[in-house]
Design a protein around this motif. Sequence first.
Motif, PDB file in Angstrom:
ATOM      1  N   SER A   1       0.896  -1.283  -0.032  1.00  0.00           N
ATOM      2  CA  SER A   1      -0.094  -0.001  -0.136  1.00  0.00           C
ATOM      3  C   SER A   1       0.944   1.428   0.009  1.00  0.00           C
ATOM      4  N   LEU A   2       2.129   1.131   0.313  1.00  0.00           N
ATOM      5  CA  LEU A   2       2.979   2.402   0.448  1.00  0.00           C
ATOM      6  C   LEU A   2       3.442   2.794  -1.031  1.00  0.00           C
TER       7      LEU A   2
ATOM      8  N   VAL B   1       3.344   7.972   0.571  1.00  0.00           N
ATOM      9  CA  VAL B   1       4.749   8.366   0.665  1.00  0.00           C
ATOM     10  C   VAL B   1       5.383   9.279  -0.490  1.00  0.00           C
ATOM     11  N   SER B   2       6.072   9.997  -0.250  1.00  0.00           N
ATOM     12  CA  SER B   2       6.525  10.949  -1.699  1.00  0.00           C
ATOM     13  C   SER B   2       7.406   9.863  -2.670  1.00  0.00           C
TER      14      SER B   2
ATOM     15  N   ARG C   1      10.280   7.048  -1.790  1.00  0.00           N
ATOM     16  CA  ARG C   1      10.310   5.513  -2.534  1.00  0.00           C
ATOM     17  C   ARG C   1      11.492   5.278  -3.270  1.00  0.00           C
ATOM     18  N   SER C   2      12.186   6.587  -3.675  1.00  0.00           N
ATOM     19  CA  SER C   2      13.377   6.121  -4.488  1.00  0.00           C
ATOM     20  C   SER C   2      14.601   5.919  -3.610  1.00  0.00           C
ATOM     21  N   ASN C   3      14.471   5.869  -2.145  1.00  0.00           N
ATOM     22  CA  ASN C   3      15.454   5.531  -1.284  1.00  0.00           C
ATOM     23  C   ASN C   3      15.921   4.211  -1.483  1.00  0.00           C
ATOM     24  N   PRO C   4      17.277   3.837  -1.863  1.00  0.00           N
ATOM     25  CA  PRO C   4      17.795   2.443  -2.242  1.00  0.00           C
ATOM     26  C   PRO C   4      17.143   1.381  -1.245  1.00  0.00           C
ATOM     27  N   TYR C   5      17.147   1.791   0.070  1.00  0.00           N
ATOM     28  CA  TYR C   5      16.909   0.604   1.117  1.00  0.00           C
ATOM     29  C   TYR C   5      15.337   0.627   1.471  1.00  0.00           C
ATOM     30  N   VAL C   6      14.548   1.467   0.811  1.00  0.00           N
ATOM     31  CA  VAL C   6      13.156   1.075   1.121  1.00  0.00           C
ATOM     32  C   VAL C   6      12.318   1.327  -0.313  1.00  0.00           C
ATOM     33  N   ARG C   7      13.001   1.113  -1.169  1.00  0.00           N
ATOM     34  CA  ARG C   7      12.305   0.965  -2.664  1.00  0.00           C
ATOM     35  C   ARG C   7      11.801  -0.419  -2.708  1.00  0.00           C
ATOM     36  N   ARG C   8      10.645  -0.459  -3.790  1.00  0.00           N
ATOM     37  CA  ARG C   8      10.282  -1.782  -4.130  1.00  0.00           C
ATOM     38  C   ARG C   8      11.319  -2.454  -5.138  1.00  0.00           C
ATOM     39  N   ILE C   9      11.459  -3.723  -4.830  1.00  0.00           N
ATOM     40  CA  ILE C   9      12.647  -4.505  -5.440  1.00  0.00           C
ATOM     41  C   ILE C   9      11.976  -5.537  -6.116  1.00  0.00           C
TER      42      ILE C   9
ATOM     43  N   SER D   1      -0.257  12.800   7.928  1.00  0.00           N
ATOM     44  CA  SER D   1      -0.580  14.369   7.954  1.00  0.00           C
ATOM     45  C   SER D   1       0.860  14.903   7.866  1.00  0.00           C
ATOM     46  N   LYS D   2       1.714  14.232   8.339  1.00  0.00           N
ATOM     47  CA  LYS D   2       3.336  15.154   8.248  1.00  0.00           C
ATOM     48  C   LYS D   2       4.054  14.499   7.158  1.00  0.00           C
ATOM     49  N   GLN D   3       3.361  13.469   6.138  1.00  0.00           N
ATOM     50  CA  GLN D   3       4.012  13.097   5.125  1.00  0.00           C
ATOM     51  C   GLN D   3       5.297  12.186   5.600  1.00  0.00           C
ATOM     52  N   ALA D   4       5.173  11.541   6.558  1.00  0.00           N
ATOM     53  CA  ALA D   4       6.281  10.817   7.006  1.00  0.00           C
ATOM     54  C   ALA D   4       7.084   9.887   6.168  1.00  0.00           C
ATOM     55  N   GLY D   5       8.471   9.720   6.263  1.00  0.00           N
ATOM     56  CA  GLY D   5       9.174   8.697   5.344  1.00  0.00           C
ATOM     57  C   GLY D   5       8.872   7.171   6.182  1.00  0.00           C
ATOM     58  N   ILE D   6       9.398   6.337   5.092  1.00  0.00           N
ATOM     59  CA  ILE D   6       9.144   4.768   5.346  1.00  0.00           C
ATOM     60  C   ILE D   6       9.696   4.508   6.834  1.00  0.00           C
ATOM     61  N   LEU D   7      11.134   4.695   6.753  1.00  0.00           N
ATOM     62  CA  LEU D   7      11.752   4.271   8.078  1.00  0.00           C
ATOM     63  C   LEU D   7      11.036   4.969   9.370  1.00  0.00           C
ATOM     64  N   GLU D   8      10.597   6.123   9.342  1.00  0.00           N
ATOM     65  CA  GLU D   8       9.933   6.773  10.334  1.00  0.00           C
ATOM     66  C   GLU D   8       8.717   5.874  10.466  1.00  0.00           C
ATOM     67  N   ARG D   9       7.933   5.480   9.520  1.00  0.00           N
ATOM     68  CA  ARG D   9       6.564   4.798   9.449  1.00  0.00           C
ATOM     69  C   ARG D   9       6.815   3.458  10.434  1.00  0.00           C
ATOM     70  N   TYR D  10       7.813   3.018  10.253  1.00  0.00           N
ATOM     71  CA  TYR D  10       8.236   1.668  10.896  1.00  0.00           C
ATOM     72  C   TYR D  10       8.827   1.665  12.118  1.00  0.00           C
TER      73      TYR D  10
END
Length: 571
Positions: A224-225, A232-233, A237-245, A456-465
């Motif tokens: 869903s992310l 997620v912006s 999503r273009s961060n190499p460590y949290v991108r879809r592989i 609401s604060k458009q948090a990044g993926i690492l912060e979300r987890y």
Amino acid sequence: INLGSFNIPQGGVRVYAGSRLLQEGYDYVVDYMTGKVKVINPALLESSLPIRIETQNNSLFDFATKTMVGTDMTYRFNDKAYLGATAMYYKEQALHSKVRIGDEPVANFMWGVHGGYNTESNFLTRMLNKLPFYSTNDKVTIDVRGEFAQLLPGHNKLIGEKGNAYVDDFEGSKQVIDLRSPRTWFLSSTPNGQPNLFPEANKYGSLEYGYNRADLSWFVLDPSLYNSGSPVSIKERSNPYVRRILEREIFPNQQQQIGTSAISQVLTLHFDPTARGQYNFDTDGVAGISAGIDSEGKLKKPQTRWAGIMREMPITDFEASNVEYVEFWLLDPFINDPNSKGGDLYLNFGDISEDILKDSRKAFENGLPTTNNNYKVDETAWGRVPKIQSIVNAFDTNAIDQQDLGLDGLGNEEEKQFFSSYLQRLANISPKAYEKALKDPANDDYLHFRDENYDSKQAGILERYSNYNKLEGNARSDNSASNFSTAYTTYPDVEDINKDNTLNEAENYFQYHVKISPTELEVGRKFVTDMTTVNASFADGSVSQENWYQIKIPLKEFEATFGNITDFRSI
């Protein structure tokens, strides 16, 4: 117990407790289709006898999609003559391109024609009546029918143009125990017997036991992310460590099996040695144990901090199951910091203590008191623990919010009172950290990655987890602002990882050490056996090269042993 195979022949499972053969239906039950054994004799669950299972594996069984279509057409010229045609197509779809001789997926086409002619003949009647001994007034009917059919055999192009079959498949003989599911991993206890690495491990019944625990989150990215409407912006999503592989990026020659996702299920671990972990109440530090925190609330001397997770193994007898290696592919951790000094990864296999908050008391949330029961509790240095014995692994459904409090058995307001001395020390060192800890003194509050506060604060993926693996409130679901459950689990958190209804405190294990640094991640060094460079595609449309390293650790090449362990028969 997962047997690692399916469609086992009826009666093809034998279960032993020690050397005693158990009785099916009384001591255990078997799901032969899915390959699972469930021990139902409570005496065996409470004993310390090792369980050994022998199976007969029906390895030629396979799921496959079969397609059959056909048609039959007949045209009548008149009441006497007709002509027809028939066509039929049958195709088998294999799950993979490696098939054994005799199991090749076919693709056959059969066609045929048929016709007939029927008429009455007065001429034949007259001819028969000319016979001296025969006379009739019946009409003679002439009925001619004919059919022709041809089978055009073929095979599914999945196994090649000419059709390739294998006498044997040595790669397919390898059985894999998949350890990537994040929900099977739990917060670990502090390894004992290693004072150089874990000087706090022998601090029984003391908060010092958790002083060096840093922050660790582990997860598999939720689709869903990345789907349309993701909060997620594109940049994140273009961060190499949290991108879809995609699976084909790492394994370009591997053919995707039918019914499987093209997206690789990657277990992500995010470790921050400067951030406080769950149930860490370090402030001023203790000589010989911890270095305390700084004015920003960060842990001092991060090189002395650690974090860990643990889980049960579905197969406990590695020798009988021929488990020989630990193998995984690791994305280069130093893409953004090639000059990093790196860190250390330790793997322990054997008996691991389940006493996460070390006090020799089994903590389980469903044993906490509610308005519906009069359960009694004791107080330890960590909080409240039940005095009753756990019978069922389930909440009081009408009072989940009173029991879903984490392993300390305390809600946030109760934590403020119970850990007031910690909060006072923290306020003197770091007012900023104090304000944060005042909301959650034990740092164990769960928050779902799709919580509206993150959106609401458009948090990044690492912060979300960052709070996704925490324990207080992880069984409560808030569906008010979403159409999906926000609960992490429906079961109580308990210091009983293998679900045997006992608190196992034994620590007997083999230890393996992998140095993670830019200089050590080279093929041929220690356990690094392979490397592949992939062209990674990012959400923003860019393409970049990434290195993936294969780490393959032979179980017999352990660095050290701790406790009383000599073999791999009870892991």
